[in-house]
Each structure stands twice: as structure tokens, then as C-alpha cells.
Design a protein around this motif. Structure first.
Motif, PDB file in Angstrom:
ATOM      1  N   ASN B 183      38.092  46.941  39.803  1.00  0.00           N
ATOM      2  CA  ASN B 183      38.079  46.120  40.476  1.00  0.00           C
ATOM      3  C   ASN B 183      39.549  46.183  40.303  1.00  0.00           C
ATOM      4  OD1 ASN B 183      35.166  44.786  39.265  1.00  0.00           O
ATOM      5  ND2 ASN B 183      35.752  44.268  41.175  1.00  0.00           N
ATOM      6  N   CYS B 184      40.101  45.956  38.911  1.00  0.00           N
ATOM      7  CA  CYS B 184      41.177  45.992  39.000  1.00  0.00           C
ATOM      8  C   CYS B 184      42.197  47.527  39.252  1.00  0.00           C
ATOM      9  CB  CYS B 184      41.874  45.722  37.805  1.00  0.00           C
ATOM     10  SG  CYS B 184      41.447  44.965  36.229  1.00  0.00           S
ATOM     11  N   GLY B 185      41.430  48.250  39.466  1.00  0.00           N
ATOM     12  CA  GLY B 185      42.194  49.380  39.883  1.00  0.00           C
ATOM     13  C   GLY B 185      42.501  49.615  41.255  1.00  0.00           C
ATOM     14  N   PHE B 186      42.265  48.692  42.235  1.00  0.00           N
ATOM     15  CA  PHE B 186      41.830  48.678  43.664  1.00  0.00           C
ATOM     16  C   PHE B 186      43.209  48.294  43.375  1.00  0.00           C
ATOM     17  CE2 PHE B 186      42.034  46.418  47.173  1.00  0.00           C
ATOM     18  CZ  PHE B 186      41.151  46.761  48.173  1.00  0.00           C
ATOM     19  N   CYS B 187      43.844  47.436  43.041  1.00  0.00           N
ATOM     20  CA  CYS B 187      45.004  47.434  43.264  1.00  0.00           C
ATOM     21  C   CYS B 187      45.943  47.912  41.964  1.00  0.00           C
ATOM     22  CB  CYS B 187      45.510  46.265  43.028  1.00  0.00           C
ATOM     23  SG  CYS B 187      45.471  44.611  44.877  1.00  0.00           S
ATOM     24  N   HIS B 188      46.052  48.613  41.356  1.00  0.00           N
ATOM     25  CA  HIS B 188      46.666  49.454  40.034  1.00  0.00           C
ATOM     26  C   HIS B 188      46.701  50.341  39.482  1.00  0.00           C
ATOM     27  CE1 HIS B 188      48.144  45.173  37.948  1.00  0.00           C
ATOM     28  NE2 HIS B 188      46.822  44.360  38.402  1.00  0.00           N
ATOM     29  N   PHE B 189      45.634  50.932  40.493  1.00  0.00           N
ATOM     30  CA  PHE B 189      45.939  52.583  40.724  1.00  0.00           C
ATOM     31  C   PHE B 189      46.557  52.974  41.532  1.00  0.00           C
ATOM     32  CE2 PHE B 189      40.995  52.457  38.245  1.00  0.00           C
ATOM     33  CZ  PHE B 189      41.595  52.857  36.984  1.00  0.00           C
ATOM     34  N   ARG B 190      46.429  52.719  42.727  1.00  0.00           N
ATOM     35  CA  ARG B 190      47.642  52.507  43.450  1.00  0.00           C
ATOM     36  C   ARG B 190      48.713  52.113  44.341  1.00  0.00           C
ATOM     37  NH1 ARG B 190      43.761  51.406  47.940  1.00  0.00           N
ATOM     38  NH2 ARG B 190      44.039  49.529  48.305  1.00  0.00           N
ATOM     39  N   GLY B 191      49.712  51.949  42.776  1.00  0.00           N
ATOM     40  CA  GLY B 191      50.767  50.990  43.674  1.00  0.00           C
ATOM     41  C   GLY B 191      51.941  52.253  43.595  1.00  0.00           C
ATOM     42  N   GLY B 192      52.682  51.762  44.352  1.00  0.00           N
ATOM     43  CA  GLY B 192      54.226  52.303  45.231  1.00  0.00           C
ATOM     44  C   GLY B 192      53.699  53.844  45.658  1.00  0.00           C
ATOM     45  N   SER B 193      52.566  53.077  46.288  1.00  0.00           N
ATOM     46  CA  SER B 193      52.534  54.381  48.190  1.00  0.00           C
ATOM     47  C   SER B 193      51.034  55.382  47.822  1.00  0.00           C
ATOM     48  CB  SER B 193      53.014  54.937  48.219  1.00  0.00           C
ATOM     49  OG  SER B 193      53.274  56.164  47.488  1.00  0.00           O
ATOM     50  N   GLY B 194      50.050  55.173  46.846  1.00  0.00           N
ATOM     51  CA  GLY B 194      49.012  55.769  46.582  1.00  0.00           C
ATOM     52  C   GLY B 194      48.163  56.029  45.579  1.00  0.00           C
ATOM     53  N   ASP B 195      47.137  56.347  45.079  1.00  0.00           N
ATOM     54  CA  ASP B 195      46.829  56.259  44.515  1.00  0.00           C
ATOM     55  C   ASP B 195      47.411  56.730  43.022  1.00  0.00           C
ATOM     56  OD1 ASP B 195      44.557  56.548  41.784  1.00  0.00           O
ATOM     57  OD2 ASP B 195      43.384  58.396  43.013  1.00  0.00           O
ATOM     58  N   GLY B 196      47.751  56.789  41.738  1.00  0.00           N
ATOM     59  CA  GLY B 196      48.899  57.466  40.884  1.00  0.00           C
ATOM     60  C   GLY B 196      49.911  57.479  41.217  1.00  0.00           C
ATOM     61  N   ALA B 197      51.022  56.962  41.979  1.00  0.00           N
ATOM     62  CA  ALA B 197      52.248  57.632  42.248  1.00  0.00           C
ATOM     63  C   ALA B 197      53.011  56.913  41.508  1.00  0.00           C
ATOM     64  CB  ALA B 197      52.013  56.191  43.533  1.00  0.00           C
ATOM     65  N   LYS B 198      52.554  55.372  41.196  1.00  0.00           N
ATOM     66  CA  LYS B 198      53.185  54.220  40.184  1.00  0.00           C
ATOM     67  C   LYS B 198      53.675  54.774  39.136  1.00  0.00           C
ATOM     68  CE  LYS B 198      54.737  49.995  41.796  1.00  0.00           C
ATOM     69  NZ  LYS B 198      54.646  48.596  41.680  1.00  0.00           N
ATOM     70  N   HIS B 199      52.245  54.492  38.088  1.00  0.00           N
ATOM     71  CA  HIS B 199      52.901  54.137  36.499  1.00  0.00           C
ATOM     72  C   HIS B 199      52.399  55.477  35.941  1.00  0.00           C
ATOM     73  CE1 HIS B 199      52.289  49.995  36.890  1.00  0.00           C
ATOM     74  NE2 HIS B 199      51.585  50.273  37.745  1.00  0.00           N
ATOM     75  N   GLY B 200      51.965  56.387  36.208  1.00  0.00           N
ATOM     76  CA  GLY B 200      51.282  58.249  36.087  1.00  0.00           C
ATOM     77  C   GLY B 200      50.610  57.476  34.419  1.00  0.00           C
TER      78      GLY B 200
END
Lengths: 346, 537
Positions: B183-200
Motif C-alpha cells: 500500500n505505502c509502496g504504491f506511491c513511495h516506491f515509485r516517486g520521481g518517475s518510476g520504480d526506485g527512481a527517487k530515494h535509493g
């Protein structure tokens, strides 16, 4: 010159010296890892070993300080200027001449020359304590807030520790070099391993003035002794005795007990039968005031039991008055002196 | 005499073997699954959720028939407001206002950006405070895993006014439970344009991670959900990155002695978490747990973005030259994955990256559209605050993201770019026009900031503190990773760190003394040997 082997370093001192040498060597190596100058070992291992070794060294020192206090050996490190100039002169010039020997003759009592005393004092009173205190602070860094030390001082504490470590390394190098500055070169190392030192069998120093106390109520006999020994030995035929002897005469125990604390005598010739004391009690009273001085007891007659008891309680010899000759007394003096000197040296 | 093998006995012990192995392995790890409290309600048995539902808002209304306060609570949370007021500076941050090094700003791009907003139909940035039934309960609570969100946050795929695809609302409504990692990952895993893009440290590999990837979220071990640490009360979820705490001096949280969040390692592990190794505990007041325990980021097999060059947006081919800045930061050219899109420019992706380290006290200052740039050739979009002297600062690991992004080259400030079209007829969006002047003009107008009309490009960097993908202890950093010259902490200044040359001058002087001593003794020894030999003759 006759030489003899003499125990110089006790088993504990040798244990202390070599374990300390090993610990310090390992501490230098691991310490270089902790400061980032070496990376032969894994940092964690090096740091852990550095800590363990340091604690071992501190424990060793706690024991050793205790040892020094109870044996009185701490006095070996009291600095002195006596012969300092000569020793410096020797190391800077005399040492290059094979015909000159070290101006300081070490004995069991005085192991260190004045330069060594200063060097060891700096090591023991400055370098080592500063290393421990800074090192302990370093290890217990987390407790600083409780002690009110700002944590930014870590680099200062580390800097002090490293500076002192460099001082220790310099000391170590010099000490290592000095260990071979002897003739033959391995002599000092051997002493440090076996504990025995080959010393010149130095004769007694017969050149200085010796003081003799005669406790005798018979004025004629006392005068005779004074006549025999007082003054310069020049002209006297035997070389057995010191060149200059001063004889002091007292008549009874009371006088003897008064004079003893004030003047340090080299011998005491003691008549046991005095107006105010008799028998071994006389000896005991004198001995209590002059524990370190050789005492020759005299009586008028043979008394085997009293003789053996007196010797047992620390008298040097037992003489019968009517048998005495100057030669015999001179021999007894010389023997007492040497015996005393020998025991003192041990 | 040879005794026959009793196969029954052998078989009996063979049957015990798997149990022994499982027991041994389980015992060795000492990790058991953490169960959430059992719910007192089976939502599939509630008549209110029987359906059928025509829209997400209908589902929400059904939810609110029991959970009367839930939506009002959600609408106060940052997930809903996208606004955060920094208590110290008074500045207003949040997704609505800040810029990032990815697509830039949300201001004029809400149509697509709001597909990650927990509400329905956010057409206008100010149109959000109306009805409770605009809150989207399902995106966080449904457990079928099939729920999706589209433009403006709608859960139906639409084209103009036609609904092309509608989810099975009833099934999803009946599945609800506490939010899972998915549920959380639906948004937080994909921020910044795609899977894993943003946070590392957040990507889809954390949906079912193994022990190696994250020791706490390990799906076959502790199996922590996000909410185990990001605890909430009344839908206010803790652990936001807008205002972090770089340290947790309170330590282990207990009822009555709590900071009302478990979003810190110390909340469970305390501040002396290394029994039997007091030296490791000595690090706690200077080094964040994350620094040693997240040795490498993006290590779940999903790449993260490290560089985004907007200069090639609008062009058919990208620029596959390795940017100098990445070289300086130690990125290996062979491990970089270049992706080019004619509308979005060139991005560089990589995985298994070594973090960068810096002092961090939890405060982050953001540079938004319209903020004047300094004289440097690059701009820090989020300035990580903290320094060695600050007792609240710790050394933290960061993911660094570089971008070459448009800015107003006359007024020298960053811009809000209208990147994505707001409706099918939008011709001004950059993805349609390919014209920076036009798209920035619209973006800046939406943000209400003056625009000179000139667009240049500026290097920008963002730092993301890492706190997820916690490795098992046997994979954490060892002493020598940092305690050496050229170690990981080389860029971290202001602290004495054993194992690296701290005071070069001291060592020069010290070595000088040693050399003097050695040469002195050598000279003395030589003279002794020569002179004594000569005099003996």
C-alpha cells in the motif's frame, strides 16, 4: 683486576623490563594503525589489541609501582647532579676512547648514572602517565559529558597521546642504542636477561677518612687504641687500613648513645663492661642506635655463650682484651669493613 | 553378526530432520514474525461494504459510516495537504511548494502528480478542502493489490469524460486492513518517475524483501510493515522527511515514556545497541545507525536514478557521456544505465551504490521556484543542515541525485516547469510542445512567480537521507571501512577519527624527532666504532 658476577636485577625487575619492552613494541605497532600510518592489520584488530595491551601495561605498572614502594627501589630514580658533568662528558667524548672507562661505577644500591636517572624520571613521571591518562580518556570518550569535558577536545587528547607516543619512540630508540654501549657490547643485554652483572671487584675505598668510635671506660686502653689508629696511615707499615682514621673516645654507654645519632661512624669498638651497662645489653643498646655500623665487641674474658649470641644478633666480631695486638685489631677492622661493605652492596 | 537396519527407526529420525533444520536456522536468527493486533471486525461481513459501488467516493462514504472521523483526520495529514510548515523558519514546504531534481514542481502538473494523492479528483491545487468523501481510503487500506490510481487521483481510468476501466470496488472494500508495504509502496516506491527512481532505499523490491535486503521487513522473518515503525495516531503518520530527527536521545519507547513515534532505530534498540562491544556504542553520539547498517543502497535489484539531464529533453537522441560530477563522486561508468526519452531527457540509473556521508541534524532547507540562486555553478535543492559541533548532528548516509534542470537565466532563479499536459487539449506542456519558454511560462504563471522569458540550465543536486534497506548485522560496515585513509568518511570533516591521518603536521614533527634520534645514534655509533679502532692502533 678481579671481576665477579653479582646479581643486579631481580627476577621481578627482569620480568618487568622485558614484558614492558614487548608491550611497548606492540603498542607502537598497533598505535600506528590507530593513527592511520600503517595498515598491515585490520583496524578493528589493531584497535582492540592496542586497548588490551595498554591495559596490560597499566596493570604491570600498578604492580611495579607497588614493588618499587615496598622495596624502596623508587629511590633509584631520584635525580642527582653528582657526577652529571662527568657522565655527559664521557658519553660525548670519553666514550670514543677505548682506554677510558665510565666515570660512574654502578652498584646494586646505585644502579643508574645521573643521566639515566633523569631519562627514566622523564619516562616514568611524564611520558608514561601522559600516555595513560590521554589513552584512558580516549577509550572512555563516551563518559566525557559526565566529566564535563567537551567532546571537541578529542582531537587535542589524541594529539597529546600521539606526541607522547613519538617521545616514547625516541626514548625507545635511545634506550635500545644505549643497551649496546658497553664493553663488550652484549654485556648489558646479558645482565638484563640473566640478572647478573660482571663487576670489577673494587677494593674498599681506603682513600677517604674513616671514623672509629671507641666505647671504653679504661682510659689507658682507650688511649692505646687512639695511639694505634688515629691519624694518617703514612709511615705505618701495613696497607690494610684506610689512609686516614679519626678515633673518637667515649667512656660509657650514656655518652655513646648521645654521640651516635650525631656522627656517622664506620666502626664501633665496644667494651661490653661499662660503668653504666654490662654484657649483651650494652651491645643491644648501641646496635639500636647504629644498626648499619659494624660493631666489634670486647670483653675481659672468654664467654662462649655471650660470643655466639652477640654474633647471632649482628656483631661483627668478638675480641678478648688481653689478647689484643695492633695487627690483630687492624685485621679485625679490615675484615669488619669488608664484610659490612659486601653486605651493604647486596 | 550383522544386525539388520531398522528402517522404521531411521525413518522416524529422518522425519525429525527438517524440523531440526528449521529450528536450528530459526533459532540462529532469533527473528520471529511480528503480528499486528487481530482486528475485531471482518470487513467482508459488513453490509455497508457489500456493494455494489459506482465510484471510489461511494466506498469512502461507506467507510465513513462507521469510521466517522477518519476522513477529517486524513485531511489534516501531510499525505493529504502536501504542505508542511517548518517550525523554525516558518517556511512552507511540502510537495505543493518545493522543487525536486526529478520532474521539478507539482504546481502546474497536478493532473499526473496527483495520481499519488490519497484523494479523488484534485483538479486544482486549491480544490481539496471540500468533502470528506474525496478522501481515498482504498489506496492505503485495500489488500487485493489490484487497486490503481490515475490522473487527478481517480481510481478509474478515464479518457475525457468516459470511464475506460473501473476496479471491483466491493471486493477491494471488503479486503481492507492495515496498510501493508505494498500500500505505502504504491506511491513511495515509485516517486520521481518510476520504480526506485527517487530515494535509493525505497523500491518495489521491498514488497517482498529477503533478510539480506532488509532485516526487519524480511518477508520470511520479522516481516515488518512500514507502519511498525511509522506509527500513527488519528491518521497522522510519523517519520516525515521534511523534519527528521537525526538522533533519538529518548531511546526505547515505552508507554508513558515516548516521543509518539517509532520511526527511529533507537525507539526499539535504544542508544546502547551493541552488547559486549562498548566501542561500537561509543559511536552512537556521532554516527547514525543507518551509516553502518545500510552499507549499500538500491541493492534489491531495482536501479535508482542518479542523474537527470533535461538539456536533451525534446531531442530524439540523448547524451550518453558520463557527467563529470558522477565521475568525481566515484560512480563507475560501466555500471551506469542511460535511459533517454524525447520528452524527458536523459537519465542515468545505477544500483548497489555506496552512499555519501554528511553531518545531519534533521533539518532540511529547500530551494523553491523563484528563490534566488547563489554564485556557484550548482544549486542544492534541499540543503542538509548539521555540523560536527552540533550535538544533535549525526553522520548520515545519503543518496545523491544530480540534475541539469531549467532555470530563469535572467532572474537567476529556479522555475516551475509545466511538464505534463493538464488535459487532452493542452498544447503548452513541455511534453507536447518541446518548447521550454512556453512550458516554463505556464508553470511560473501557475506558481505566481515572475518569469523573464529566458531559460537556461543549471546543475542541481538533492540529498536523500537513507534509512531503509537495513542489512543484517554481518553485512554492516566494519571498522576499517571508515577508519582508514581514503575510507568512507573522507569527506566528513570536523571530527577526529582514529585510523585516518588527522593531524599531518604532528606526524611530520614526530617523525622529524624520530629521524633525528635515529641519525644521532647512528652517528654516535659510527664515531665510536671508528675512533675506538683508530685509538687501539
Amino acid at each position: 683486576m678481579i671481576k665477579h658476577r653479582e646479581i643486579f636485577f631481580t627476577r621481578y625487575e627482569r620480568f618487568w623490563h622485558w614484558s614492558q619492552a614487548l608491550l611497548i613494541t606492540c603498542l607502537i605497532v598497533t598505535g600506528f594503525h590507530v593513527t592511520g600510518l600503517l595498515d598491515w592489520l585490520d583496524y578493528e584488530q589493531a584497535a582492540r589489541w592496542h586497548r588490551t595491551l595498554a591495559f596490560s601495561l597499566i596493570w604491570l605498572w600498578i604492580f611495579t609501582i607497588f614493588w618499587h614502594l615496598i622495596t624502596g627501589e623508587w629511590r633509584q630514580y631520584i635525580p642527582t647532579m653528582e657526577k652529571m658533568i662527568e657522565v655527559i662528558h664521557y658519553y660525548s667524548r670519553g666514550i670514543f676512547n677505548p682506554n677510558l672507562s665510565h666515570p660512574f661505577k654502578k652498584t646494586r644500591r646505585l644502579k643508574h648514572n645521573p643521566l639515566q636517572r633523569v631519562a627514566y624520571l622523564v619516562l616514568n613521571a611524564l611520558i608514561s602517565p601522559v600516555l595513560w591518562i590521554s589513552g584512558l580518556l580516549f577509550v572512555y570518550y563516551k563518559e566525557w559529558p559526565k566529566m564535563g569535558i567537551p567532546s571537541e577536545w578529542l582531537s587535542v587528547v589524541a594529539g597529546i597521546h600521539v606526541s607522547m607516543a613519538y617521545a616514547m619512540i625516541c626514548f625507545f630508540i635511545l634506550h635500545f642504542y644505549m643497551a649496546f654501549v658497553s664493553d663488550p657490547p652484549m654485556a648489558l643485554i646479558r645482565t638484563m636477561i640473566t640478572g647478573y652483572l660482571e663487576v670489577d671487584d673494587v677494593e674498599l675505598d681506603l682513600d677517604r677518612e674513616y671514623k672509629l668510635l671507641v666505647v671504653e671506660d679504661d682510659p689507658l686502653f682507650a688511649m692505646l687504641i687512639k695511639e694505634w689508629f688515629d691519624g694518617d696511615a703514612d709511615g705505618k707499615e701495613d696497607k690494610m687500613l684506610p689512609k686516614k682514621i679519626t678515633v673518637s673516645l667515649v667512656e660509657n654507654l650514656q655518652q655513646a648513645l648521645e654521640i651516635l645519632p650525631r656522627i656517622s661512624f664506620d666502626w664501633i669498638l665496644l667494651d661490653l663492661s661499662l660503668p653504666d651497662s654490662d654484657g649483651l645489653n650494652t651491645f643491644r643498646a648501641v646496635k639500636s642506635k647504629a644498626a648499619d655500623t659494624p660493631i666489634l665487641m670486647m670483653t675481659d674474658r672468654e664467654n662462649e655463650e655471650m660470643q655466639s649470641r652477640g654474633i647471632h644478633e649482628g656483631a661483627q666480631d668478638f675480641l678478648i682484651k688481653h689478647n689484643l695486638s695492633r695487627r690483630m685489631l687492624a685485621r679485625a677492622f679490615r675484615f669488619a669493613l669488608e664484610r659490612h661493605w659486601f653486605f651493604q652492596r647486596r | 553378526m550383522v544386525r539388520a537396519i531398522n528402517w522404521r527407526v531411521v525413518g522416524f529420525f529422518l522425519c525429525l530432520l527438517p524440523g531440526c533444520i528449521v529450528g536450528f536456522v530459526g533459532g540462529a536468527f532469533g527473528e520471529g514474525r511480528v503480528d499486528l493486533p487481530i482486528s475485531t471486525t471482518k470487513h467482508r461481513m459488513l453490509s455497508a461494504l457489500a456493494g455494489p459501488f459506482q465510484s471510489g467516493r461511494e466506498v469512502t462514504r461507506a467507510c465513513l459510516s462507521c469510521h466517522t472521523e477518519a476522513a477529517a483526520m486524513v485531511r489534516k495529514d501531510i499525505h493529504w495537504t502536501w504542505e508542511f510548515t517548518d517550525a523554525t523558519s516558518g517556511k512552507v514546504y511540502g510537495k505543493k511548494h518545493v522543487l525536486n531534481a526529478f520532474c521539478g514542481s507539482t504546481v502546474s502538473n497536478l493532473r499526473e502528480c496527483t495520481s499519488c494523492h490519497p484523494g479523488f479528483g484534485w483538479q486544482d491545487p486549491d480544490d481539496r478542502q471540500d468533502a470528506d468523501d474525496k478522501v481515498d481510503c482504498l489506496v492505503c487500506h485495500e489488500q487485493t493489490g489490484n487497486y490503481k490510481k490515475y490522473n487527478y487521483g481517480y481510481s478509474e481510468l478515464r479518457y475525457k469524460d468516459k470511464i475506460l476501466k473501473k476496479p471491483d470496488y466491493a471486493a477491494m472494500a471488503q479486503s481492507v486492513g492495515r496498510p501493508s508495504r505494498a500500500n505505502c509502496g504504491f506511491c513511495h516506491f515509485r516517486g520521481g518517475s518510476g520504480d526506485g527512481a527517487k530515494h535509493g532505499d525505497l523500491d518495489s523490491s521491498l514488497t517482498h524483501p529477503d533478510r539480506f535486503l532488509d532485516v526487519h521487513m524480511n518477508a520470511s522473518g520479522l516481516d515488518f510493515g512500514c507502519i511498525i515503525c511509522h506509527t500513527s495516531n488519528g491518521h497522522r503518520i510519523t517519520g516525515s522527511r521534511y523534519r527528521m530527527r537525526a538522533q533519538d536521545p529518548l531511546g526505547i519507547d515505552r508507554p508513558g515514556r515516548t516521543d509518539h513515534t517509532r520511526a527511529s532505530c533507537a525507539s526499539c534498540h535504544g542508544n546502547t545497541p551493541h552488547p559486549g562491544n562498548f566501542k561500537l556504542d561509543d559511536h552512537v553520539n556521532r554516527v547514525a545507525c543507518q551509516t553502518c547498517h545500510i552499507p549499500v543502497m538500491a541493492r534489491g535489484g531495482v536501479e535508482t536514478m542518479v542523474h537527470w539531464d533535461w538539456r536533451t529533453a525534446g531531442k530524439k537522441t540523448g547524451n550518453n557521456d558520463v557527467p563529470e560530477i558522477l565521475r568525481q563522486e566515484g560512480h563507475v561508468a560501466e555500471k551506469m544505465n542511460f535511459k533517454h526519452s524525447s520528452t524527458h531527457g536523459t537519465s542515468i540509473w545505477a544500483e548497489n551504490l555506496v552512499p555519501r556521508y554528511a553531518w545531519f541534524n534533521g533539518r532540511v532547507d529547500y530551494v523553491g521556484p523563484g528563490d534566488k540562486l547563489g554564485d556557484g555553478d550548482s544549486v542544492q535543492l534541499n540543503r542538509i543542515q548539521g555540523e560536527a559541533r552540533d550535538p544533535d548532528s549525526r553522520i548520515w548516509p545519503f543518496k545523491r541525485m544530480w540534475a541539469v534542470m531549467p532555470y530563469d537565466s535572467v532572474n537567476r532563479h529556479l522555475v516551475a516547469n509545466h511538464l505534463l499536459k493538464s488535459d487532452a487539449d493542452d498544447r503548452e506542456a513541455f511534453e507536447v510542445s518541446g518548447d521550454w519558454q512556453r512550458s516554463v511560462r505556464v508553470g511560473m504563471a501557475a506558481a505566481g512567480i515572475a518569469f523573464s522569458g529566458e531559460v537556461g540550465f543549471v546543475k542541481a543536486v538533492m540529498n536523500f537521507p537513507l534509512t531503509h534497506m537495513v542489512a543484517p548485522k554481518e553485512l554492516s560496515l566494519t571498522c576499517k571501512d571508515c577508519h582508514r585513509n581514503g575510507g568512507r568518511m573522507d569527506g566528513v570533516e570536523g571530527i577526529y577519527m582514529p585510523g585516518r591521518k588527522n593531524n599531518p603536521l604532528l606526524h611530520v614533527i614526530g617523525r622529524g624527532f624520530v629521524v633525528l634520534t635515529v641519525s644521532g645514534t647512528l652517528m654516535h655509533a659510527t664515531m665510536r666504532i671508528i675512533l675506538r679502532r683508530r685509538r687501539r692502533k
